[in-house]
Design a protein around this motif. Structure first.
Motif, PDB file in Angstrom:
ATOM      1  N   ASP A   1      -3.638  -2.274  -5.662  1.00 20.86           N
ATOM      2  CA  ASP A   1      -3.058  -2.623  -4.366  1.00 20.86           C
ATOM      3  C   ASP A   1      -3.876  -3.806  -3.849  1.00 20.86           C
TER       4      ASP A   1
ATOM      5  N   ARG B   1      -4.567   2.924   2.753  1.00 20.91           N
ATOM      6  CA  ARG B   1      -4.024   3.049   4.104  1.00 20.91           C
ATOM      7  C   ARG B   1      -2.887   2.056   4.284  1.00 20.91           C
TER       8      ARG B   1
ATOM      9  N   SER C   1       0.841  -1.211   0.000  1.00 26.54           N
ATOM     10  CA  SER C   1       0.000   0.000   0.000  1.00 26.54           C
ATOM     11  C   SER C   1       0.868   1.249   0.000  1.00 26.54           C
TER      12      SER C   1
HETATM   13 MG   LIG Z   1      -1.786  -2.904   2.266  1.00 24.61          MG
END
Ligand SMILES: [Mg+2]
Ligand SMILES: Nc1nc2c(ncn2[C@@H]2O[C@H](COP(=O)(O)OP(=O)(O)OP(=O)(O)O)[C@@H](O)[C@H]2O)c(=O)[nH]1
Length: 342
Positions: A221, A194, A182
């Motif tokens: 992601d 996040r 991320s």
């Molecule tokens: Mg992550």
């Protein structure tokens, strides 16, 4: 490629449950039906209007939504994700087909009762027929409760899935939990997922965009995946697994080289092996967090990775400190050029 409208699973609506349908339909029975003075046999017209309204309700709240769900399920990626949310063996397209087939019976009821209500002798008969019609409609819906529930689990899953344009390139970022996926996606793309020092921070697929080769490229992601067989994966890991195996043209496999990495180094080698054997040459390996380890350890880590996937490109980056990202982006550029020859 032909211009197609992008189908967005985020926008599909849940189907109303039996009790919601019941409430909606009973409400119709209470709503006034305005009629002009000139209308004769007002009661019959009133009830036949309600017969029609009930059918419109079914049409708008069930049949129309079912069509939206079917459109999304026709796309293999979304269908697999949705199947991940229902018990194994459930074929969701079958479920949709069965539901719409059964709901069509309501169209027949509508036609039958509209005629019967309009030819009733008096208000009492019209009212009785209307009640009978409502009872029959509700009984069809009640028998579909289980299928509606199943589809709603699928809808809930799909609504969390970003809207992907399958005519544009897709890169997926994969790896064990906590390797920095991320952080990387937030650094290089428009998405701001996040990141945190806790595993499984990312639970759903997050979509970001980057400009590469003058085109917009989608970057996903993904949730972290543990080193275990697909059958043992939980629902969160399986989301990532489905994205990797069905839609990504290129996979960035991130590795955490730190001594104190919770899941250890070997599990990262094993997962890489497994992914590599599934998707072949599409993997770019990037050792992240180079700021945390000595050069010596880094060299050993890179060597071990190259042994596992001979010929794969192994890059050294730090998503947090923004190191090596230019090289990563230019590698991705080249990969995509090869993946889709002009
Ligand atoms: Mg992550
Ligand atoms: N030192 C250092 N820490 C980093 C780097 N990249 C990420 N981190 C840290 O690693 C931790 C995990 O980062 P995330 O980006 O949340 O990792 P993830 O792979 O998305 O984790 P999951 O969503 O749980 O799978 C966070 O505390 C980040 O700040 C880096 O290049 N160097």
């Amino acid at each position: 490629m032909e211009e197609r409208e992008v189908v967005c699973p985020e926008n599909i609506r849940r189907l109303p449950t039996y009790s919601e349908v019941r409430k909606g339909i009973l409400e119709i029975g209470r709503e006034p039906v305005p009629l002009s003075k000139s209308v004769s046999r007002k009661a019959l017209v009133k009830y036949s209007t309600r017969v029609e309204r009930v059918f419109r309700y079914v049409e708008n709240h069930l049949l129309a939504r079912l069509r939206e769900v079917r459109e999304v399920l026709n796309i293999p990626f979304y269908r697999e994700l949705a199947s991940n949310a229902v018990p194994e063996g459930v074929d969701l397209l079958n479920t949709v087909g069965r539901l719409s087939g059964k709901l069509k019976a309501i169209r027949k009821l509508y036609r039958e009762y509209r005629t019967r209500v309009l030819s009733s002798i008096d208000r009492l008969e019209a009212e009785e027929l209307y009640r009978e019609y409502v009872g029959r409609v509700l009984s069809v819906v009640r028998r579909l409760s289980r299928d509606i529930e199943l589809l709603n689990s699928a809808v809930d899953e799909l609504r969390k899935t970003p809207c992907i344009d399958f005519s544009k390139p897709i890169i997926a970022v994969a790896g064990l939990p906590q390797v920095g996926k991320s952080t990387l996606v937030a650094t290089i793309s428009s998405a701001k997922p996040r990141s945190s020092p806790f595993p499984f921070t990312t639970k759903e697929i997050v979509l970001g965009h980057i400009e590469l080769n003058g085109t917009t490229v989608q970057i996903l992601d993904l949730p972290g995946i543990l080193d275990r067989s697909p059958e043992e994966m939980n629902r969160i890991e399986r989301r990532a697994f489905i994205a990797l195996t069905t839609v990504a043209q290129v996979i960035v496999y991130l590795v955490d080289p730190s001594e104190d990495f919770y899941y250890g180094f070997e599990s990262q080698l094993n997962l890489l092996k497994a992914i590599h054997s599934l998707v072949g040459q599409k993997v770019v390996v990037a050792v992240n967090k180079v700021d945390k380890v000595s050069d010596e350890r880094l060299t050993r880590v890179v060597e071990a990775l190259m042994e596992v996937v001979p010929g794969a490109k192994v890059l050294k980056i730090s998503a947090l400190r923004k190191l090596g990202l230019e090289e990563l982006l230019s590698t991705l550029r080249n990969f995509l050029r090869e993946a889709r020859p002009e």
